[in-house]
Design an enzyme around this catalytic site. Structure first.
Site, mmCIF file in Angstrom:
data_model
loop_
_atom_site.group_PDB
_atom_site.id
_atom_site.type_symbol
_atom_site.label_atom_id
_atom_site.label_comp_id
_atom_site.label_asym_id
_atom_site.label_seq_id
_atom_site.Cartn_x
_atom_site.Cartn_y
_atom_site.Cartn_z
ATOM 1 N N VAL A 76 -15.031 13.797 -0.999
ATOM 2 C CA VAL A 76 -16.162 14.136 -0.124
ATOM 3 C C VAL A 76 -17.020 15.214 -0.774
ATOM 4 O O VAL A 76 -16.532 16.013 -1.576
ATOM 5 C CB VAL A 76 -15.659 14.642 1.257
ATOM 6 C CG1 VAL A 76 -14.995 13.516 2.033
ATOM 7 C CG2 VAL A 76 -14.688 15.812 1.123
ATOM 8 N N ASP A 99 0.879 -1.162 0.000
ATOM 9 C CA ASP A 99 0.000 0.000 0.000
ATOM 10 C C ASP A 99 0.927 1.226 0.000
ATOM 11 O O ASP A 99 2.085 1.115 0.380
ATOM 12 C CB ASP A 99 -0.855 -0.077 1.273
ATOM 13 C CG ASP A 99 -1.462 1.238 1.669
ATOM 14 O OD1 ASP A 99 -2.204 1.801 0.850
ATOM 15 O OD2 ASP A 99 -1.193 1.713 2.788
ATOM 16 N N ALA A 121 -20.642 17.935 0.160
ATOM 17 C CA ALA A 121 -21.523 18.447 1.207
ATOM 18 C C ALA A 121 -22.119 19.769 0.758
ATOM 19 O O ALA A 121 -21.891 20.212 -0.370
ATOM 20 C CB ALA A 121 -20.730 18.642 2.496
HETATM 21 P P1 ADP Z 1 -4.895 5.089 -0.640
HETATM 22 O O1 ADP Z 1 -4.893 3.744 -1.338
HETATM 23 O O2 ADP Z 1 -3.736 5.932 -1.117
HETATM 24 O O3 ADP Z 1 -4.903 4.945 0.874
HETATM 25 P P2 ADP Z 1 -7.773 6.030 -0.779
HETATM 26 O O4 ADP Z 1 -8.547 4.947 -1.437
HETATM 27 O O5 ADP Z 1 -7.997 6.252 0.671
HETATM 28 O O6 ADP Z 1 -6.194 5.906 -1.137
HETATM 29 O O7 ADP Z 1 -8.087 7.419 -1.541
HETATM 30 C C1 ADP Z 1 -7.839 7.508 -2.919
HETATM 31 C C2 ADP Z 1 -8.058 8.904 -3.429
HETATM 32 O O8 ADP Z 1 -9.415 9.357 -3.194
HETATM 33 C C3 ADP Z 1 -7.194 9.970 -2.769
HETATM 34 O O9 ADP Z 1 -5.903 10.015 -3.327
HETATM 35 C C4 ADP Z 1 -8.008 11.230 -3.080
HETATM 36 O O10 ADP Z 1 -7.791 11.648 -4.410
HETATM 37 C C5 ADP Z 1 -9.457 10.757 -2.956
HETATM 38 N N1 ADP Z 1 -10.006 11.001 -1.609
HETATM 39 C C6 ADP Z 1 -10.426 10.066 -0.719
HETATM 40 N N2 ADP Z 1 -10.886 10.641 0.414
HETATM 41 C C7 ADP Z 1 -10.731 11.983 0.273
HETATM 42 C C8 ADP Z 1 -10.998 13.133 1.109
HETATM 43 N N3 ADP Z 1 -11.509 13.041 2.329
HETATM 44 N N4 ADP Z 1 -10.705 14.360 0.600
HETATM 45 C C9 ADP Z 1 -10.171 14.475 -0.632
HETATM 46 N N5 ADP Z 1 -9.896 13.447 -1.454
HETATM 47 C C10 ADP Z 1 -10.179 12.216 -1.028
HETATM 48 MG MG MG Z 2 -2.552 3.232 3.718
#
Ligand code: ADP
Ligand code: MG
Length: 286
Positions: free
Chosen positions: A104, A38, A106
């Site tokens: 997100v 990851d 809202a």
């Molecule tokens: P990772 O595998 O890097 O942990 P996630 O699946 O958690 O990634 O998130 C992937 C992408 O979704 C982020 O790189 C971002 O572009 C977007 N994203 C997710 N949650 C948020 C948030 N709270 N605010 C802004 N972007 C978000």
């Molecule tokens: Mg991680």
């Protein structure tokens, strides 16, 4: 393998901060062909910082902070910290909704607002100038999120999460053993590639939705045993699907429960140390 030899193996590793659940796990590590990582919190420190804001800085940050105040994502924490450091006043958004792997949305001051990646922007056009800024920032290994209102992008926020100091040496050690290294992330391809290059990872699978991480692990299992290394809630299914699930000690409880190995020191070099320990334990008693 005799039970005594296994206990010796796992006891010694525990003193090194490598917790191995049982002898089967220790034995399985020996046969691993691919190690999948990851990105956020595993290869990187997991403490992202805002580095750039494109657009009217305080407006962009205020809207973003209104939304991210309700999010638990590491990117949200970075944005909240920046808003606090800049002493910005904002009110918490209503009708908050988190969309996994996208961002997100809202209501802020009566208007629909959003923060997230391109997947979130289904029917919002991205101005050419904004897109070119985004590309430049991504090549610098920065994660870029769009901030918008109604059907318009009003700005960008770039967020950077540096690799852990030991990640590069850890990847190098695994590659020296002839193992294949892969990064699996929900982040964008350009950012993922830039981070992978910084630490020497061979292959990148980017834009993976949390629900698809386990399937990605399965597809690598067709060429031999797979170890998956992760820390997040998102990573739990991949950790249990892999032949060896390796969780960061700093990870969420569910990740730690899903792993067969826990790295207490959060040091990726311990993946190679676990492999070495397995090799010694099982070669001695065969
Ligand atoms: P990772 O595998 O890097 O942990 P996630 O699946 O958690 O990634 O998130 C992937 C992408 O979704 C982020 O790189 C971002 O572009 C977007 N994203 C997710 N949650 C948020 C948030 N709270 N605010 C802004 N972007 C978000
Ligand atoms: Mg991680």
């Amino acid at each position: 393998a005799t039970p005594t030899a296994l206990m010796v193996g796992t006891g010694r590793s525990a003193r090194m901060g490598i917790l191995i659940k049982n002898g089967e796990v220790l034995e399985a590590v020996n046969d691993v062909k691919t190690v999948i990582f990851d990105k956020t919190g595993t290869i990187t420190v997991g403490k992202p910082q805002v580095t750039d804001v494109i657009g009217d800085t305080s407006t962009v940050l205020k809207i973003a902070a209104s939304l991210e105040a309700s999010s638990e994502h590491p990117l949200a924490a970075a944005i909240m910290k920046k808003a606090k450091d800049d002493d910005l006043k904002f009110t918490k958004a209503t009708n908050f909704k988190a969309i996994q792997g996208k961002g997100v949305e809202a209501t802020v001051a009566g208007k629909h607002a959003f923060v997230g990646n391109e997947k979130l922007l289904a029917d919002v056009a991205i101005q050419a100038e904004i897109r070119s800024k985004m590309t430049t920032l991504q090549k610098e290994a920065k994660t870029v999120v769009f901030v918008g209102q109604e059907n318009q992008v009003i700005g960008l926020i770039a967020i950077q999460d540096a690799p852990k100091k030991t990640s590069k040496a850890a990847i190098h050690a695994l590659k020296s053993r002839g193992l294949k290294t892969v990064m699996l992330t929900g982040d964008n391809e350009a950012v993922a590639r830039a981070v992978a290059d910084q630490v020497g990872i061979d292959q990148v699978v980017a834009d993976v939705l949390p629900s698809d991480k386990a399937d990605q692990v399965r597809s690598f299992q067709t060429t031999g045993r797979v170890a998956f290394v992760g820390d997040g809630i998102n990573d739990a299914p991949a950790l249990s699907t892999a032949d060896v699930g390796i969780a960061m000690g700093s990870g969420t409880d569910i990740a730690i429960e899903s792993g067969g190995i826990v790295l207490v020191k959060n040091d990726l070099r311990d993946v190679d140390r676990a492999l070495e320990l397995s090799r010694k334990t099982f070669n001695r008693i065969k």
